[in-house]
Design a protein around this motif. Structure first.
Motif, PDB file in Angstrom:
ATOM      1  N   GLY A 105       0.617  11.639  -5.006  1.00 54.50           N
ATOM      2  CA  GLY A 105       1.686  11.187  -4.161  1.00 54.50           C
ATOM      3  C   GLY A 105       2.810  12.185  -3.372  1.00 54.50           C
ATOM      4  O   GLY A 105       3.641  11.979  -2.834  1.00 54.50           O
ATOM      5  N   CYS A 132      -0.799   8.875   2.526  1.00 50.31           N
ATOM      6  CA  CYS A 132      -1.603   7.519   2.643  1.00 50.31           C
ATOM      7  C   CYS A 132      -1.284   6.663   1.494  1.00 50.31           C
ATOM      8  O   CYS A 132      -0.606   6.929   0.411  1.00 50.31           O
ATOM      9  CB  CYS A 132      -3.090   7.913   2.488  1.00 50.31           C
ATOM     10  SG  CYS A 132      -3.832   8.556   3.761  1.00 50.31           S
ATOM     11  N   ASP A 133      -1.603   5.338   1.620  1.00 52.90           N
ATOM     12  CA  ASP A 133      -1.177   4.250   0.527  1.00 52.90           C
ATOM     13  C   ASP A 133      -2.585   4.231  -0.270  1.00 52.90           C
ATOM     14  O   ASP A 133      -3.979   3.648   0.500  1.00 52.90           O
ATOM     15  CB  ASP A 133      -0.848   2.998   1.273  1.00 52.90           C
ATOM     16  CG  ASP A 133      -0.678   1.762   0.086  1.00 52.90           C
ATOM     17  OD1 ASP A 133      -1.279   2.081  -1.032  1.00 52.90           O
ATOM     18  OD2 ASP A 133      -0.006   1.105   0.594  1.00 52.90           O
ATOM     19  N   ARG A 134      -2.835   4.589  -1.550  1.00 52.97           N
ATOM     20  CA  ARG A 134      -4.107   4.801  -1.892  1.00 52.97           C
ATOM     21  C   ARG A 134      -4.935   3.085  -2.393  1.00 52.97           C
ATOM     22  O   ARG A 134      -5.833   2.913  -2.548  1.00 52.97           O
ATOM     23  CB  ARG A 134      -4.257   5.360  -3.569  1.00 52.97           C
ATOM     24  CG  ARG A 134      -3.526   4.662  -4.402  1.00 52.97           C
ATOM     25  CD  ARG A 134      -3.645   5.404  -5.693  1.00 52.97           C
ATOM     26  NE  ARG A 134      -2.861   5.165  -6.732  1.00 52.97           N
ATOM     27  CZ  ARG A 134      -2.856   6.053  -8.117  1.00 52.97           C
ATOM     28  NH1 ARG A 134      -3.937   6.702  -8.246  1.00 52.97           N
ATOM     29  NH2 ARG A 134      -2.172   5.716  -8.811  1.00 52.97           N
ATOM     30  N   THR A 135      -3.971   2.029  -1.987  1.00 56.77           N
ATOM     31  CA  THR A 135      -4.419   0.744  -2.178  1.00 56.77           C
ATOM     32  C   THR A 135      -5.285   0.490  -0.949  1.00 56.77           C
ATOM     33  O   THR A 135      -5.979  -0.528  -0.896  1.00 56.77           O
ATOM     34  CB  THR A 135      -3.339  -0.234  -2.406  1.00 56.77           C
ATOM     35  OG1 THR A 135      -2.543  -0.411  -1.153  1.00 56.77           O
ATOM     36  CG2 THR A 135      -2.619   0.163  -3.724  1.00 56.77           C
ATOM     37  N   ASN A 137      -3.718   0.181   2.064  1.00 55.39           N
ATOM     38  CA  ASN A 137      -2.816  -0.586   3.023  1.00 55.39           C
ATOM     39  C   ASN A 137      -2.265   0.501   3.899  1.00 55.39           C
ATOM     40  O   ASN A 137      -0.880   0.706   4.138  1.00 55.39           O
ATOM     41  CB  ASN A 137      -1.751  -1.137   2.170  1.00 55.39           C
ATOM     42  CG  ASN A 137      -0.685  -2.062   3.034  1.00 55.39           C
ATOM     43  OD1 ASN A 137      -1.201  -2.653   4.126  1.00 55.39           O
ATOM     44  ND2 ASN A 137       0.477  -2.229   2.638  1.00 55.39           N
ATOM     45  N   CYS A 138      -3.163   1.210   4.856  1.00 56.62           N
ATOM     46  CA  CYS A 138      -2.356   2.005   6.086  1.00 56.62           C
ATOM     47  C   CYS A 138      -3.545   1.957   7.042  1.00 56.62           C
ATOM     48  O   CYS A 138      -4.838   1.631   6.643  1.00 56.62           O
ATOM     49  CB  CYS A 138      -2.257   3.471   5.537  1.00 56.62           C
ATOM     50  SG  CYS A 138      -3.455   4.387   4.622  1.00 56.62           S
ATOM     51  N   ASN A 206      -0.216   6.030   9.958  1.00 56.93           N
ATOM     52  CA  ASN A 206       0.056   4.674  10.507  1.00 56.93           C
ATOM     53  C   ASN A 206       0.711   4.707  12.009  1.00 56.93           C
ATOM     54  O   ASN A 206       1.435   5.533  12.241  1.00 56.93           O
ATOM     55  CB  ASN A 206       1.087   3.765   9.512  1.00 56.93           C
ATOM     56  CG  ASN A 206       0.643   3.672   8.127  1.00 56.93           C
ATOM     57  OD1 ASN A 206      -0.340   2.560   8.076  1.00 56.93           O
ATOM     58  ND2 ASN A 206       1.265   4.101   7.136  1.00 56.93           N
TER      59      ASN A 206
END
Length: 263
Positions: A105, A132-135, A137-138, A206
């Motif tokens: 991150g 980025c959001d590794r879940t 959510n982007c 995003n």
């Protein structure tokens, strides 16, 4: 004349030995990387086998169920336990791409020369952009990996510079730790970092507005080597894969896809 011949012989011998050492290292690195990845794949298979024995069939979490490690899919439990930087797994049929994807991150540089065990590696391992959001959510998940001349990492991504290959292999499987996802390729292009006409695809994570999203899609399609007939709509999640091309200095080859399935 005799001394000149001797010097030439020594020179040729040095070149021969150097080439031999390079070839040996080339094969060693390739075999080492393949063994490391095979071991990780075996861990995934072992986790699924254990789930089948326990539950009668492999199960993934439902909306009302969670697994340990904050909802991580069963197949990735052991890998996440081994290295909590893991972000998921990418696989593309028709290519050699079948690897874990890492995430740091703070910087993209961390996994530039490290493997899954965080040890130094010239091949390294695919990694997710730190922004980025590794879940998942982007709007755009960006994954980088080296173009290794021994065929590993994202070397075979360059197969997508051919429209026929893309038509036959357009689906990319990229799992986050929490969801299994499929993406469909809609653009593939070359761009040189730092050039006057560079496409800064790596800056789009995003979209602030629908216009921002559409502008990125327009750029991808206009730069694409071929027309797939696909145009993502605002709100559809994207996946961007990037590697060096070695055609010119700082040139990158990029493949962009839209999400078609998430389970």
């Amino acid at each position: 004349m005799k001394s000149k011949i001797t010097l030439l012989q020594i020179l040729f011998l040095c070149v021969f030995v150097g080439c031999g050492i390079y070839a040996a290292k080339y094969n060693y690195d390739k075999n080492k990387t393949e063994k490391e990845i095979a071991a990780l794949k075996n861990e995934i298979q072992a986790a699924e086998n254990a789930a089948e024995e326990t539950n009668g069939q492999a199960q993934e979490p439902t909306e009302t169920e969670t697994w340990e490690a904050d909802g991580i899919l069963t197949r990735y439990h052991s890998l996440y336990d081994a290295n909590s930087d893991m972000a998921g797994w990418i696989k593309i049929d028709g290519t050699a791409i079948d690897y874990p994807v890492m995430y740091n991150g703070e910087s993209n540089a961390y996994y530039l020369h490290r493997n899954f065990e965080k040890q130094h590696s010239s091949a390294a391992i695919p990694f997710l952009d730190y922004q980025c959001d590794r879940t998942g959510n982007c709007d755009n998940m960006i994954i980088y990996a080296h173009n290794m001349r021994n065929g590993t990492m994202f070397r075979s991504l360059l197969l997508f510079d051919d429209a026929e290959f893309e038509r036959e292999n357009s689906i990319i499987q990229f799992d986050t730790l929490y969801n299994r996802c499929k993406y469909e390729v809609f653009a593939a292009f070359y761009t040189a970092v730092g050039s006057k006409d560079e496409f800064r695809y790596y800056e789009f994570i995003n979209a602030e507005t629908e216009d921002d999203y559409n502008a990125f899609i327009d750029e991808c399609i206009s730069h694409s080597l071929y027309d797939t007939g696909i145009r993502p709509s605002y709100g559809e999640l994207l996946l961007t894969l990037s590697t060096c091309s070695y055609n010119t200095n700082n040139e990158r080859f990029v493949v962009v896809a839209r999400m078609t399935e998430k389970i």
